[in-house]
Design a protein around this motif. Structure first.
Motif, PDB file in Angstrom:
ATOM      1  N   VAL A 256       0.861  -1.178   0.000  1.00 46.29           N
ATOM      2  CA  VAL A 256       0.000   0.000   0.000  1.00 46.29           C
ATOM      3  C   VAL A 256       0.896   1.227   0.000  1.00 46.29           C
ATOM      4  O   VAL A 256       1.684   1.428   0.921  1.00 46.29           O
ATOM      5  N   THR A 257       0.782   2.051  -1.050  1.00 41.37           N
ATOM      6  CA  THR A 257       1.706   3.180  -1.210  1.00 41.37           C
ATOM      7  C   THR A 257       1.161   4.481  -0.631  1.00 41.37           C
ATOM      8  O   THR A 257       1.828   5.501  -0.689  1.00 41.37           O
ATOM      9  N   THR A 261      -4.784   5.722   6.658  1.00 41.99           N
ATOM     10  CA  THR A 261      -5.398   6.574   7.673  1.00 41.99           C
ATOM     11  C   THR A 261      -4.979   8.031   7.567  1.00 41.99           C
ATOM     12  O   THR A 261      -5.489   8.877   8.282  1.00 41.99           O
ATOM     13  N   ASN A 262      -4.018   8.314   6.656  1.00 37.13           N
ATOM     14  CA  ASN A 262      -3.538   9.692   6.521  1.00 37.13           C
ATOM     15  C   ASN A 262      -2.918   9.889   5.143  1.00 37.13           C
ATOM     16  O   ASN A 262      -1.756   9.590   4.925  1.00 37.13           O
ATOM     17  N   ARG A 267       5.529   9.640   3.059  1.00 36.78           N
ATOM     18  CA  ARG A 267       6.813   8.978   3.295  1.00 36.78           C
ATOM     19  C   ARG A 267       6.707   7.458   3.372  1.00 36.78           C
ATOM     20  O   ARG A 267       7.608   6.749   2.955  1.00 36.78           O
ATOM     21  N   ASN A 268       5.619   6.971   3.926  1.00 33.18           N
ATOM     22  CA  ASN A 268       5.591   5.570   4.340  1.00 33.18           C
ATOM     23  C   ASN A 268       4.878   4.655   3.357  1.00 33.18           C
ATOM     24  O   ASN A 268       3.813   4.986   2.834  1.00 33.18           O
ATOM     25  N   VAL A 269       5.488   3.505   3.123  1.00 38.88           N
ATOM     26  CA  VAL A 269       4.905   2.438   2.313  1.00 38.88           C
ATOM     27  C   VAL A 269       4.693   1.231   3.221  1.00 38.88           C
ATOM     28  O   VAL A 269       5.572   0.875   4.007  1.00 38.88           O
TER      29      VAL A 269
END
Length: 299
Positions: A256-257, A261-262, A267-269
């Protein structure tokens, strides 16, 4: 979702033929479904590159002007557009392999459904039940799925599918038969895990049964009600099918790229993985191994 209606592009279920995944582009999603078109676009990207390849890193990321310095450091090249793009493409080509496959267009599903008067009658009843909000929706969906499983694929269609499998997947001993609807993988409607994909298909009979199982999943009670909630009508919903070489792996899962929830979190994968079954991850039947990567700080 009930408050947010999903906009659908007009599908084309008329003229398309079976195609190799490597021949598809993103614009073919109207005929083959979003998943097949995305795979075709990825084939093209790996073969030809793209000016958009660095787009994620070129966006302003306050307080930074962009993230190109991070990418250049990661790839160990100078921060110059052409150099970066070449290095990024080679990096992807070394690490990404797409299993070969073919895509059945929406036309095949339409012609199969139209080959059975009983299926057509039941679809008419389901449309009426959906309009009236009747409680018979679920039972009609189950009846339709059973009819699809029992109805024989017309001989001419079977022969065409068999020929294309022979031409493009000769030597493959195990297949994955995957869903590729126009009502999934959309910006506002992912439908992850809603439609069927079947692994470990090893015989011709199982191949055709699996194709029908994927078609039937478009009419499951769950998928039908989810689409109804977001304003996607049954008339606009089609299912393409991907028949792809099954590649053994030690680990499989879903990436999930975007932070679910935000969405401001670029930044986060997230990776949810399994050592046993990717289907269990998608269906929520197995507690996954979870990985979190920070794409900016060299993760």
């Amino acid at each position: 979702w009930a408050l947010h209606q999903v906009r659908m592009e007009v599908p084309d279920a008329e003229g398309a033929s079976i195609a190799s995944l490597s021949d598809l582009r993103f614009a073919d999603r109207f005929r083959y479904g979003t998943k097949a078109a995305n795979l075709g676009e990825l084939f093209y990207l790996l073969d030809n590159g793209s000016p958009r390849l660095l787009g994620y890193y070129q966006l302003p990321r306050p307080p930074r002007e962009n993230l190109l310095n991070h990418l250049a450091d990661f790839l160990k090249v100078e921060n110059q557009s052409k150099v970066l793009r070449t290095a990024a493409r080679e990096f992807l080509r070394e690490l990404i392999t797409i299993p070969r496959g073919i895509a059945l267009p929406f036309r095949f599903q339409r012609e199969f459904l139209e080959s059975s008067p009983q299926i057509q009658q039941t679809i008419g009843k389901l449309k009426m039940a959906l309009q009236l909000g009747a409680r018979e929706v679920d039972s009609l969906c189950v009846s339709l799925q059973n009819l699809i499983r029992k109805t024989r694929i017309p001989d001419e269609m079977r022969e065409t599918i068999d020929e294309m499998v022979t031409d493009h997947l000769l030597g493959v001993s195990s297949f994955v038969v995957r869903s590729s609807s126009n009502a999934e993988d959309l910006e506002d409607f992912s439908a992850a895990g809603v439609y069927e994909s079947i692994n470990h298909v090893t015989t011709v009979d199982n191949l055709f049964a699996s194709v029908k199982e994927v078609w039937a999943s478009l009419l499951s009670p769950r998928s039908t009600r989810l689409r109804q909630e977001v304003g996607i009508s049954l008339d606009d919903s089609y299912m393409g099918v991907i028949i792809q070489e099954e590649v053994p792996s030690q680990l499989g899962g879903v990436m999930v790229t975007v932070n679910p929830t935000n969405k401001a979190d670029f930044r986060n994968v997230y990776l949810n993985c399994s050592e046993t079954s990717v289907e269990h991850i998608v269906a929520g039947e197995e507690l996954p191994i979870q990985y979190l990567f920070n794409t900016v700080e060299g993760g």
